[in-house]
Design a protein around this motif. Structure first.
Motif, PDB file in Angstrom:
ATOM      1  N   THR A  39      -3.133  -4.711  -8.597  1.00 39.14           N
ATOM      2  CA  THR A  39      -3.666  -5.703  -7.671  1.00 39.14           C
ATOM      3  C   THR A  39      -2.729  -5.883  -6.492  1.00 39.14           C
ATOM      4  O   THR A  39      -1.520  -5.715  -6.613  1.00 39.14           O
ATOM      5  N   HIS A  40      -3.302  -6.174  -5.341  1.00 36.35           N
ATOM      6  CA  HIS A  40      -2.455  -6.493  -4.204  1.00 36.35           C
ATOM      7  C   HIS A  40      -2.443  -7.998  -3.966  1.00 36.35           C
ATOM      8  O   HIS A  40      -1.845  -8.465  -3.014  1.00 36.35           O
ATOM      9  N   ASN A  41      -3.109  -8.721  -4.855  1.00 41.83           N
ATOM     10  CA  ASN A  41      -3.168 -10.168  -4.727  1.00 41.83           C
ATOM     11  C   ASN A  41      -2.167 -10.795  -5.683  1.00 41.83           C
ATOM     12  O   ASN A  41      -2.363 -10.798  -6.889  1.00 41.83           O
ATOM     13  N   SER A  68       0.838  -1.199   0.000  1.00 43.53           N
ATOM     14  CA  SER A  68       0.000   0.000   0.000  1.00 43.53           C
ATOM     15  C   SER A  68       0.866   1.239   0.000  1.00 43.53           C
ATOM     16  O   SER A  68       1.864   1.306   0.699  1.00 43.53           O
ATOM     17  N   GLN A 113     -12.015   0.227  -8.084  1.00 45.50           N
ATOM     18  CA  GLN A 113     -12.003  -0.810  -7.062  1.00 45.50           C
ATOM     19  C   GLN A 113     -13.399  -1.098  -6.545  1.00 45.50           C
ATOM     20  O   GLN A 113     -13.817  -2.238  -6.449  1.00 45.50           O
ATOM     21  N   SER A 166      -1.488   2.721  -7.829  1.00 41.83           N
ATOM     22  CA  SER A 166      -2.742   3.329  -8.284  1.00 41.83           C
ATOM     23  C   SER A 166      -2.496   4.710  -8.854  1.00 41.83           C
ATOM     24  O   SER A 166      -3.132   5.111  -9.830  1.00 41.83           O
ATOM     25  N   SER A 170     -11.102  -6.729  -5.727  1.00 41.00           N
ATOM     26  CA  SER A 170     -10.720  -6.798  -4.316  1.00 41.00           C
ATOM     27  C   SER A 170     -11.923  -6.766  -3.384  1.00 41.00           C
ATOM     28  O   SER A 170     -11.844  -7.201  -2.250  1.00 41.00           O
ATOM     29  N   ASP A 220      -8.313  -0.843 -11.516  1.00 42.95           N
ATOM     30  CA  ASP A 220      -7.710  -0.598 -10.213  1.00 42.95           C
ATOM     31  C   ASP A 220      -8.302  -1.569  -9.197  1.00 42.95           C
ATOM     32  O   ASP A 220      -9.373  -1.327  -8.655  1.00 42.95           O
ATOM     33  N   GLU A 221      -7.604  -2.638  -8.922  1.00 43.88           N
ATOM     34  CA  GLU A 221      -8.065  -3.677  -7.987  1.00 43.88           C
ATOM     35  C   GLU A 221      -9.528  -4.040  -8.227  1.00 43.88           C
ATOM     36  O   GLU A 221     -10.347  -3.938  -7.323  1.00 43.88           O
ATOM     37  N   THR A 273     -14.678 -13.157  -8.114  1.00 42.58           N
ATOM     38  CA  THR A 273     -13.315 -12.822  -8.523  1.00 42.58           C
ATOM     39  C   THR A 273     -12.869 -13.699  -9.675  1.00 42.58           C
ATOM     40  O   THR A 273     -12.291 -13.218 -10.655  1.00 42.58           O
TER      41      THR A 273
END
Lengths: 320, 233, 273
Positions: C225-227, C61, C114, C66, C198, C194-195, C205
């Motif tokens: 993505t943060h995944n 983060s 998101q 982004s 999420s 953007d994500e 998903t």
């Protein structure tokens, strides 16, 4: 697991406890609510009780006569028309200006900029100005300055002022200026309540800011704007001071036919009745009756506005 | 990945090291059983093979469990390499068992001649195994890379021994059983060296992320075909 | 850039004969730096995004992924006090040049957010919104594009009988697919996401991820993505950011099986961030 298992239940949970502070607060707020409702009931009851006598369709719609202090011959028809006219005209002026200002403040203005702060403090100050000051403002600005100039431009040879005198239009404009803060604040609140994601979505699709406001934001904000309108109407209907110098007349033989005509007004009539009546006891029923009619008119205007708002809300919820 | 995941990774590595140690010991003892003609030792080796089988299963189970958490990069390579390690080491154990069984059979008859080549092959193979494991423990892929070509040496010894035993068998048919057993043992040791080479390739992949399998081998020489795989019992 | 080794496929499907490294570069980012007021958010970023592939931006983060995404369609223009240096070129053209029509840019570079943000209008009107802005008014034409977009977003079968019902009545996953349909209705060249998944449950998903893999045929996709596993599943190239800097940019296979930088390895294995 490293720790030995703890016993989960330490016994029965027991019955609910009595919390005195909680109970006291509930009682206090309940009593306050009851008090307000009771006051309202007393006021309305008093009004209807005294105004009931002499209440008839002839009273509501009948024309006024020179002798308006005689309950048998009094009628408030023209006043109803006058009040309704000035309120509706006011709405036509205040909504566009108020909404536009609110849109500028919310969507376009940069929050810290000095110009923005000037506008905001102007709006706040406007809200705190006493009504009588608006009346004087209307007299000085609308009637003398604007009206006088219009007369000079349009009918310079006419000795009698057409625009430069108390008139329906000036009274409505004065009221519009007075209720501007209400509309601006209500509109701003409803604009702010719209999640920024909607604006972003629109802009990301290639819409201009204006298109976003007109097609996405304003439709969503409509219920809030109508609420602002309702508040403005409720406030303006009962105001006397702003219309005192700007357009209300003691007696008019006929209904106002042009925007430059004066008009009779319910709230002003109450004022007249209570200060000019030769026999206050005899005229009291008329007084109360007029107040009741004013309340009913305000109520009716509000109901119309609320119905419009409800329909708008329902349509927003169901489809586009 | 969490601390718990790291703990499981450590556990995986521990199991691998235990298994490697046992596998190497098994080969070593099987050789001793052969050279010193110790049947009891040979039987111990055979019995101990189940430990290696169990360890392979345990490593695979832990590996799958860790894979289900979708690890990436170094963790992913470690787990897949660990599972292949386990497989290779289990087979090393099987080869040790084979050697032990053949040693028992050879013990029933007088020794043909002193064992020279076979212990030499064993030392080479065990050394390769040891080096691959050291490279794993000490994060030294260069060391593992050095192991890979040495497999050729063991291959050559195996081929040479097979030729010698083949001609011996032809001249003296009464030695056929013993010669065949010795061929099997030689082949088993050649396979141990193969497995050690596999381990070394996995270690290179683990630490350098590049796949060096099947790339360093030159074209096979056009002479004798590989002898048929020995019967397992 | 390293070409993925054929033995280490991270995704199931790679078209036969096509090498991921052969795709031409569509977006070129050159020495891009960005500040929110005096605070730097992006530092000297340079790399290229290839056409008709999925490129993932990953990082902890606040690393600027982004922010960078929003530079690609100039949505950062909407924030007060943003300052930019460097260049972003799309198909060779500098999108921050003074003469550029930002509105047109945003039509060609679409965005999905998101949190799904459908307009409080009907499903049909949501998709027709941007079309009407462009002047498409004939009902037949609108109908056709609405259907095509909903089909492409794998939503048609679920909503074809209630096109005029409010979009807000859809489930979260459906709303997000509606937002995707809305974005692709105007046929952008590039799709920024953007994500996008999420806020969704695993099944929704998975459907969005499948959708992205389908959309790759026609659009160049950039996804934040943060995944990590998601990036490994659906992207061809991955860029790893940290504290506003681009740490590593390579094929997804390389980043997730054997990254070059230790920082990348630590992040991808979850040992920091």
């Amino acid at each position: 697991m490293n720790r030995p298992p703890q016993p989960i239940a330490r016994g029965p949970f027991g019955v609910g406890r009595f919390e005195p502070v909680s109970f006291f607060c509930t009682g206090l707020t309940g009593a306050a609510t009851f008090l307000i409702l009771a006051l309202l009931a007393v006021i309305l009851g008093n009004l209807f009780w005294h105004g009931g006598a002499g209440f008839s369709p002839r009273f509501i719609f009948g024309s006024a006569e020179r002798d308006m202090f005689d309950p048998a011959r009094a009628g408030v028809g023209p006043m109803v028309f006058g009040t309704a006219a000035r309120v509706i005209l006011m709405t036509l002026f205040v909504l566009p200006v108020g909404v536009a200002t609110a849109i500028y403040l919310t969507e376009y203005a940069r929050s810290g900029a000095p110009f923005t702060r000037v506008i905001r403090s102007a709006v706040n100050n406007l809200a705190g100005v006493p009504s009588i000051v608006f009346g004087l403002f209307g007299l000085g600005f609308f009637i003398s300055a604007v009206g006088g100039s219009l007369d000079g431009l349009l009918s310079p040879d006419n000795p009698k002022p057409v625009w430069g005198k108390p008139a329906l239009i000036w009274a409505s404009l004065t009221l519009a200026v007075m209720t501007l803060p209400v509309v601006i604040v209500a509109t701003e609140e409803s604009l702010r309540a719209i999640p920024p994601g909607l604006r972003e979505a629109s802009l990301a699709l290639g819409a201009t800011k204006l298109q976003t406001i007109l097609r996405v934001v304003l439709p969503q904000a409509l219920p809030g704007i109508l609420t602002g309108g309702i508040l403005a109407v409720s406030r303006a209907a009962g105001e006397v001071a702003p219309i005192l110098f700007t357009g209300a007349a003691y007696y008019m033989a006929s209904l106002p036919r042009a925007l430059t005509d004066q008009f009779m007004d319910l709230a002003y009539h109450v004022f007249v009745l209570s200060t000019q009546a030769p026999d206050i006891e005899k005229s009291r029923p008329i007084l109360y009756g007029t107040v009741v009619v004013l309340l009913l008119l305000t109520f009716a205007l509000n109901v119309v506005a609320i119905l419009i708002r409800t329909r708008v809300r329902r349509r927003l919820r169901q489809l586009g | 990945m969490s601390v718990h995941f790291d703990q499981h990774l450590d556990e995986l590595k521990q199991r691998l090291l235990t298994m490697a140690s046992k596998a190497a010991t098994a080969v070593d003892r099987a050789l001793r059983a052969l050279v010193e003609r110790e049947d009891d030792l040979a039987r111990q080796v055979i019995a101990a093979d189940t430990e290696l089988d169990d360890l392979e299963v345990a490593i695979d189970e832990l590996g799958i469990q860790l894979l289900s958490q979708a690890p990436l990069a170094g963790d992913l390579r470690l787990i897949t390499v660990a599972m292949k390690f386990g497989q290779n080491l289990e087979r090393v154990g099987d080869e040790a068992t084979t050697i032990a069984r053949r040693a028992i059979e050879l013990g029933q008859e007088p020794q043909l001649k002193p064992y020279v080549d076979i212990p030499r092959m064993a030392r080479l193979a065990l050394d390769m195994l040891h080096e691959a494991l050291e490279a794993f423990i000490r994060h030294e892929p260069a060391r593992a890379l050095a192991v890979i070509p040495r497999d050729k040496e063991v291959d050559a010894l195996n081929k040479q021994l097979h030729r010698e035993l083949a001609s011996y068998m032809i001249e003296r048919p009464d030695t056929i059983t013993r010669c065949l057993n010795l061929m099997v043992i030689s082949k088993a040791l050649e396979r141990v060296a193969d497995h050690a080479k596999n381990l070394a390739e996995e270690v290179v992949y683990l630490y350098e992320g590049r796949d060096v399998r099947h790339k360093l081998k030159p074209a096979p020489p056009p002479d004798l075909a590989e002898p048929a795989p020995p019967s397992g019992t | 850039m390293a070409v993925s080794s054929p033995n280490l496929k991270v995704r199931a499907e790679v078209p036969a004969g096509a090498s991921v490294a052969e795709a031409p570069e569509l977006i070129t980012i050159e020495r891009l730096s960005l500040w929110y007021g005096t605070a730097p958010a992006l530092r000297d970023i340079s790399f290229g995004i290839r056409e008709r592939l999925v490129t993932a931006f990953i990082g902890p983060s606040g690393c600027g992924k982004s922010t960078l995404l929003r530079c690609l369609n100039r949505m950062n223009d909407l924030i007060d006090g943003v300052r930019l240096t460097g260049q972003v070129r799309i198909a060779g053209q500098d999108i921050y040049a003074p003469a550029v029509d930002v509105i047109e840019l945003r039509r060609r570079v679409g965005m999905v957010f998101q949190r799904s943000n459908p307009f409080p209008k009907s499903i049909y009107d949501n998709i027709a919104y941007a079309l009407r802005l462009q002047g498409i008014r004939r009902k037949a034409e609108l109908d056709e594009i609405v259907e095509k977009s909903l089909r492409a977003a794998a939503l048609w079968d679920e909503v074809k009988d209630r096109l005029h019902a409010s979009a807000l009545g859809l489930s979260g996953g459906q709303q997000q697919r509606l937002c995707i349909a809305r974005a692709i209705a105007v046929q952008p060249d590039i799709l920024l996401m953007d994500e996008p998944a999420s806020a969704l449950d695993p099944i929704a998903t998975a459907r969005i991820e499948d959708l992205i893999l389908d959309l790759k045929r026609d659009f160049t996709i950039v996804i934040v993505t943060h995944n990590m596993q998601q990036a490994a599943r659906i992207s061809d190239y991955t860029a790893f950011f940290y504290l506003g800097e681009l740490i590593e940019y390579d094929t997804t296979t390389r980043i997730f099986t054997n990254p070059a930088r230790k920082q990348t390895e630590d992040y991808v294995t979850g040992r920091f961030g």
